[in-house]
Design a protein around this motif. Structure first.
Motif, PDB file in Angstrom:
ATOM      1  N   SER A 333      -9.362   0.427   1.190  1.00  0.00           N
ATOM      2  CA  SER A 333      -9.928  -0.461   2.203  1.00  0.00           C
ATOM      3  C   SER A 333     -10.115  -1.889   1.706  1.00  0.00           C
ATOM      4  CB  SER A 333     -11.270   0.108   2.681  1.00  0.00           C
ATOM      5  OG  SER A 333     -12.141   0.333   1.587  1.00  0.00           O
ATOM      6  N   ASN A 334      -9.503  -2.222   0.559  1.00  0.00           N
ATOM      7  CA  ASN A 334      -9.572  -3.576   0.013  1.00  0.00           C
ATOM      8  C   ASN A 334      -8.275  -4.318   0.364  1.00  0.00           C
ATOM      9  OD1 ASN A 334      -9.844  -5.816  -2.041  1.00  0.00           O
ATOM     10  ND2 ASN A 334     -11.643  -4.611  -2.587  1.00  0.00           N
ATOM     11  N   ASP A 335      -8.163  -5.589  -0.065  1.00  0.00           N
ATOM     12  CA  ASP A 335      -6.965  -6.361   0.255  1.00  0.00           C
ATOM     13  C   ASP A 335      -6.216  -6.834  -0.988  1.00  0.00           C
ATOM     14  OD1 ASP A 335      -8.679  -8.267  -0.724  1.00  0.00           O
ATOM     15  OD2 ASP A 335      -8.670  -9.525   1.076  1.00  0.00           O
ATOM     16  N   LYS A 336      -6.557  -6.302  -2.177  1.00  0.00           N
ATOM     17  CA  LYS A 336      -5.920  -6.768  -3.410  1.00  0.00           C
ATOM     18  C   LYS A 336      -4.534  -6.150  -3.626  1.00  0.00           C
ATOM     19  CE  LYS A 336      -9.339  -9.406  -4.736  1.00  0.00           C
ATOM     20  NZ  LYS A 336     -10.242  -9.177  -3.593  1.00  0.00           N
ATOM     21  N   PHE A 337      -4.312  -4.949  -3.132  1.00  0.00           N
ATOM     22  CA  PHE A 337      -2.991  -4.334  -3.235  1.00  0.00           C
ATOM     23  C   PHE A 337      -2.106  -4.873  -2.106  1.00  0.00           C
ATOM     24  CE2 PHE A 337      -3.908  -0.079  -5.624  1.00  0.00           C
ATOM     25  CZ  PHE A 337      -4.461  -0.793  -6.677  1.00  0.00           C
ATOM     26  N   PRO A 338      -0.777  -4.785  -2.257  1.00  0.00           N
ATOM     27  CA  PRO A 338       0.126  -5.244  -1.200  1.00  0.00           C
ATOM     28  C   PRO A 338      -0.177  -4.593   0.152  1.00  0.00           C
ATOM     29  CG  PRO A 338       1.343  -4.823  -3.212  1.00  0.00           C
ATOM     30  CD  PRO A 338      -0.057  -4.341  -3.457  1.00  0.00           C
ATOM     31  N   GLU A 339       0.288  -5.219   1.203  1.00  0.00           N
ATOM     32  CA  GLU A 339      -0.015  -4.824   2.577  1.00  0.00           C
ATOM     33  C   GLU A 339       0.257  -3.347   2.851  1.00  0.00           C
ATOM     34  OE1 GLU A 339      -1.375  -5.129   6.371  1.00  0.00           O
ATOM     35  OE2 GLU A 339      -1.368  -6.800   4.943  1.00  0.00           O
ATOM     36  N   LYS A 340       1.326  -2.783   2.306  1.00  0.00           N
ATOM     37  CA  LYS A 340       1.707  -1.409   2.602  1.00  0.00           C
ATOM     38  C   LYS A 340       0.639  -0.394   2.189  1.00  0.00           C
ATOM     39  CE  LYS A 340       4.315   1.059  -0.135  1.00  0.00           C
ATOM     40  NZ  LYS A 340       5.446   1.647  -0.876  1.00  0.00           N
ATOM     41  N   TYR A 341      -0.223  -0.784   1.239  1.00  0.00           N
ATOM     42  CA  TYR A 341      -1.235   0.145   0.742  1.00  0.00           C
ATOM     43  C   TYR A 341      -2.544   0.080   1.527  1.00  0.00           C
ATOM     44  CZ  TYR A 341       1.882   0.715  -3.232  1.00  0.00           C
ATOM     45  OH  TYR A 341       2.976   0.985  -4.016  1.00  0.00           O
ATOM     46  N   ARG A 342      -2.719  -0.922   2.330  1.00  0.00           N
ATOM     47  CA  ARG A 342      -4.011  -1.126   2.976  1.00  0.00           C
ATOM     48  C   ARG A 342      -4.289  -0.058   4.025  1.00  0.00           C
ATOM     49  NH1 ARG A 342      -3.394  -7.732   2.965  1.00  0.00           N
ATOM     50  NH2 ARG A 342      -3.016  -7.785   0.713  1.00  0.00           N
ATOM     51  N   ASN A 343      -5.467   0.526   3.886  1.00  0.00           N
ATOM     52  CA  ASN A 343      -5.950   1.617   4.746  1.00  0.00           C
ATOM     53  C   ASN A 343      -5.177   2.920   4.548  1.00  0.00           C
ATOM     54  OD1 ASN A 343      -7.964  -0.012   5.871  1.00  0.00           O
ATOM     55  ND2 ASN A 343      -6.552  -0.807   7.417  1.00  0.00           N
ATOM     56  N   GLY A 344      -4.301   2.985   3.544  1.00  0.00           N
ATOM     57  CA  GLY A 344      -3.657   4.233   3.181  1.00  0.00           C
ATOM     58  C   GLY A 344      -4.524   5.033   2.229  1.00  0.00           C
ATOM     59  N   ALA A 345      -4.067   6.226   1.863  1.00  0.00           N
ATOM     60  CA  ALA A 345      -4.879   7.136   1.057  1.00  0.00           C
ATOM     61  C   ALA A 345      -4.217   7.448  -0.280  1.00  0.00           C
ATOM     62  CB  ALA A 345      -5.131   8.428   1.813  1.00  0.00           C
ATOM     63  N   PHE A 346      -5.007   7.378  -1.350  1.00  0.00           N
ATOM     64  CA  PHE A 346      -4.569   7.814  -2.665  1.00  0.00           C
ATOM     65  C   PHE A 346      -5.130   9.206  -2.945  1.00  0.00           C
ATOM     66  CE2 PHE A 346      -4.183   3.207  -3.079  1.00  0.00           C
ATOM     67  CZ  PHE A 346      -2.937   3.106  -3.679  1.00  0.00           C
ATOM     68  N   VAL A 347      -4.305  10.051  -3.574  1.00  0.00           N
ATOM     69  CA  VAL A 347      -4.675  11.447  -3.820  1.00  0.00           C
ATOM     70  C   VAL A 347      -4.419  11.795  -5.282  1.00  0.00           C
ATOM     71  CG1 VAL A 347      -4.312  13.851  -3.138  1.00  0.00           C
ATOM     72  CG2 VAL A 347      -4.012  12.016  -1.441  1.00  0.00           C
ATOM     73  N   GLY A 348      -5.462  12.270  -5.978  1.00  0.00           N
ATOM     74  CA  GLY A 348      -5.315  12.709  -7.359  1.00  0.00           C
ATOM     75  C   GLY A 348      -4.898  14.169  -7.413  1.00  0.00           C
ATOM     76  N   GLN A 349      -3.768  14.438  -8.080  1.00  0.00           N
ATOM     77  CA  GLN A 349      -3.236  15.803  -8.169  1.00  0.00           C
ATOM     78  C   GLN A 349      -3.392  16.322  -9.600  1.00  0.00           C
ATOM     79  OE1 GLN A 349       0.809  15.502  -6.487  1.00  0.00           O
ATOM     80  NE2 GLN A 349      -0.074  16.010  -4.500  1.00  0.00           N
ATOM     81  N   HIS A 350      -4.282  17.273  -9.746  1.00  0.00           N
ATOM     82  CA  HIS A 350      -4.653  17.791 -11.068  1.00  0.00           C
ATOM     83  C   HIS A 350      -3.539  18.589 -11.719  1.00  0.00           C
ATOM     84  CE1 HIS A 350      -7.887  19.999 -13.612  1.00  0.00           C
ATOM     85  NE2 HIS A 350      -7.824  18.751 -14.030  1.00  0.00           N
ATOM     86  N   GLY A 351      -2.680  19.213 -10.916  1.00  0.00           N
ATOM     87  CA  GLY A 351      -1.524  19.905 -11.457  1.00  0.00           C
ATOM     88  C   GLY A 351      -1.577  21.415 -11.329  1.00  0.00           C
ATOM     89  N   SER A 352      -0.396  22.007 -11.308  1.00  0.00           N
ATOM     90  CA  SER A 352      -0.227  23.427 -10.997  1.00  0.00           C
ATOM     91  C   SER A 352      -0.525  24.331 -12.176  1.00  0.00           C
ATOM     92  CB  SER A 352       1.214  23.670 -10.542  1.00  0.00           C
ATOM     93  OG  SER A 352       2.120  23.315 -11.584  1.00  0.00           O
ATOM     94  N   TRP A 353      -0.776  25.607 -11.826  1.00  0.00           N
ATOM     95  CA  TRP A 353      -0.764  26.694 -12.812  1.00  0.00           C
ATOM     96  C   TRP A 353       0.012  27.882 -12.247  1.00  0.00           C
ATOM     97  CZ3 TRP A 353      -2.246  31.627 -11.700  1.00  0.00           C
ATOM     98  CH2 TRP A 353      -3.033  31.815 -10.561  1.00  0.00           C
ATOM     99  N   ASN A 354       0.206  27.922 -10.919  1.00  0.00           N
ATOM    100  CA  ASN A 354       0.803  29.077 -10.240  1.00  0.00           C
ATOM    101  C   ASN A 354       2.193  28.736  -9.690  1.00  0.00           C
ATOM    102  OD1 ASN A 354       0.117  31.045  -7.269  1.00  0.00           O
ATOM    103  ND2 ASN A 354       0.860  31.767  -9.228  1.00  0.00           N
ATOM    104  N   ARG A 355       2.991  28.083 -10.525  1.00  0.00           N
ATOM    105  CA  ARG A 355       4.329  27.670 -10.094  1.00  0.00           C
ATOM    106  C   ARG A 355       5.254  27.662 -11.303  1.00  0.00           C
ATOM    107  NH1 ARG A 355       7.146  22.772  -8.189  1.00  0.00           N
ATOM    108  NH2 ARG A 355       8.231  23.326  -6.272  1.00  0.00           N
ATOM    109  N   SER A 356       6.514  28.035 -11.084  1.00  0.00           N
ATOM    110  CA  SER A 356       7.451  28.143 -12.206  1.00  0.00           C
ATOM    111  C   SER A 356       7.820  26.779 -12.771  1.00  0.00           C
ATOM    112  CB  SER A 356       8.714  28.883 -11.764  1.00  0.00           C
ATOM    113  OG  SER A 356       9.371  28.182 -10.713  1.00  0.00           O
ATOM    114  N   ILE A 357       7.724  25.726 -11.941  1.00  0.00           N
ATOM    115  CA  ILE A 357       7.957  24.356 -12.388  1.00  0.00           C
ATOM    116  C   ILE A 357       6.661  23.577 -12.182  1.00  0.00           C
ATOM    117  CG2 ILE A 357       9.282  22.240 -11.998  1.00  0.00           C
ATOM    118  CD1 ILE A 357      11.552  24.002 -10.952  1.00  0.00           C
ATOM    119  N   LEU A 358       6.230  22.814 -13.173  1.00  0.00           N
ATOM    120  CA  LEU A 358       4.989  22.060 -13.046  1.00  0.00           C
ATOM    121  C   LEU A 358       5.043  21.123 -11.844  1.00  0.00           C
ATOM    122  CD1 LEU A 358       4.266  21.066 -16.769  1.00  0.00           C
ATOM    123  CD2 LEU A 358       3.363  23.019 -15.493  1.00  0.00           C
TER     124      LEU A 358
END
Length: 425
Positions: A333-358
């Motif tokens: 919700s800030n304006d420091k990143f380029p326009e395409k990022y504004r009001n978009g969502a960032f998601v932290g992905q901790h990573g798999s354990w139940n998959r043959s490929i990480l």
């Protein structure tokens, strides 16, 4: 303290009644596979899901190794990534106070530090000058919140309220448990996140399930796989939304003002099932767990159970990959990143354990337009997988937090590091 429990108990009774987990036979697995792939319509377009058991359920746990000298995570062109702080002990979650103080909950499944560290940038130049222990001897803390003169800590077994003055560098006074919470849980479902609404009149608590798909009986799931709503004094508890297996990250959509959450879906159906998701949270909404997923697709392990709940199950908005362990969520919700990022969502992905490929082990970005998802997730912070063939990783991103200066802070709990991402000037 008065607590309104009627809606809560009604929901709990509905979930408990008639639910029975069973062992799936090979014949039933073959039948599930024979029913084939299913396509559903999400907010970003059609999603084709493979049939259950199309691939074997594989346990592939990653091992954390040190970063090579001089190597950093990777960011897109136009951004820089720096180490905000290191030498923490499983920095799981971050909360930014109204005055800009940064609080980091250090906690884990085993050997938890059970403390909160405070970082302060008094001159607002983008670099913290002080780092102190704000609170310790907690019980797997995760969610943090300040409302007026109260500091809230969501331990795994309860929500605690402490007296607080702006600028305090250490938590003093006696904490009061204002809500008891069910502790423990499948894998890392011990986290209890917090967020308040705009006027501070309601607090929302995310509580993950105690199981994968109710295999311990649904009587262990009372008040779980839910987002709970309470008053700031702990009263008035009700289930705001249910059937959400493990909601962790929560944030308010800056355009629609609606609550959104990042959710870990179920395991042991194969590599491609079930995709984790990020979704808007509808008041009173039911999102399928454990009976179905992505709307009305029945889990073969609970087939035929609770058809009335399956019939009203909501299709989540944005799939973010199966077994990615998507935990953190922050709208930009800030304006420091380029326009395409504004009001978009960032998601932290901790990573798999139940998959043959990480899968996972990164931060992704979901573009939004006019408050609605406008495209598939895009890689943003990557480079954490060291060697896929050896299942080694340099770290595991968890929480993502927007800082007052417009940069993004990423908690790498396994790497014991906080990473800061800024746009180049």
């Amino acid at each position: 303290m008065k607590t309104t429990l009627l809606p809560l108990l009604a929901t709990a009774a509905l979930l408990i009644a008639g639910c029975k987990e069973k062992k799936i036979t090979n014949e039933e697995k073959e039948q599930a596979k024979a029913e084939g792939a299913v396509t559903v319509e999400t907010a970003i377009g059609p999603l084709t899901l493979p049939a259950p058991y199309s691939t074997e359920s594989v346990a592939k746990n990653s091992k954390i190794v040190d970063w090579p000298e001089g190597q950093l995570p990777k960011v897109p062109e136009g951004f820089t990534v720096t180490k905000f702080a290191g030498d923490l002990k499983n920095p799981r979650n971050t909360y930014v106070a109204p005055n800009g103080d940064i609080f980091v909950a250090e906690s884990n499944t085993h050997g938890s530090a059970d403390r909160i560290t405070l970082f302060r940038d008094a001159d607002k130049n983008g670099t913290h000058e002080t780092r102190t222990i704000f609170a310790e001897k907690l019980n797997q803390p995760y969610g943090l919140l300040i409302l007026k003169d109260k500091f809230y800590i969501a331990n795994t077994d309860g929500l605690y309220q402490y007296p607080y003055k702006t600028g305090d560098t250490k938590l003093t006074g006696t904490g009061k448990r204002i809500v008891n919470l069910p502790a423990g849980g499948y894998n890392n479902h011990w986290t209890r996140n917090l967020i308040a609404n705009a006027d501070g009149s309601k607090i929302y608590i995310s509580v993950g399930s105690a199981s994968n798909v109710g295999e311990h009986g649904m009587d262990t799931e009372i008040r779980r796989a839910n987002i709970l709503e309470i008053n700031p004094d702990g009263s008035g508890e009700r289930v705001f939304a249910s059937g959400i297996r493990n909601p962790v990250g929560m944030d308010w959509n800056p355009v629609t003002k609606q609550l959104w959450t990042a959710v870990n879906e179920r395991d042991e159906l194969g590599d491609g099932l079930v995709p984790d998701y990020v979704t808007s949270v509808k008041e009173g909404g039911f999102y399928g767990w454990p009976y179905s997923y992505y709307g009305k697709i029945e889990d073969p392990r609970l087939k035929g159970q609770k058809p009335e709940l399956v019939a009203k199950s909501i299709i989540p908005d944005v799939p973010v990959g199966a077994h990615t362990a998507s935990l953190g969520l922050a709208f930009y919700s800030n304006d420091k990143f380029p326009e395409k990022y504004r009001n978009g969502a960032f998601v932290g992905q901790h990573g798999s354990w139940n998959r043959s490929i990480l899968s996972g082990y990164k931060v992704v970005f979901i573009p939004f337009k006019d408050g609605k998802p406008a495209g598939a997730p895009q890689d943003f912070l990557t480079g954490f997988i060291a060697d896929e063939s050896k299942a080694t990783a340099y770290g595991r991103p968890v929480d993502v937090t927007l800082l007052p200066d417009g940069s993004l802070l990423v908690n790498d709990d396994s790497g014991n590091t906080l990473w800061q991402i800024s746009a180049k000037k």
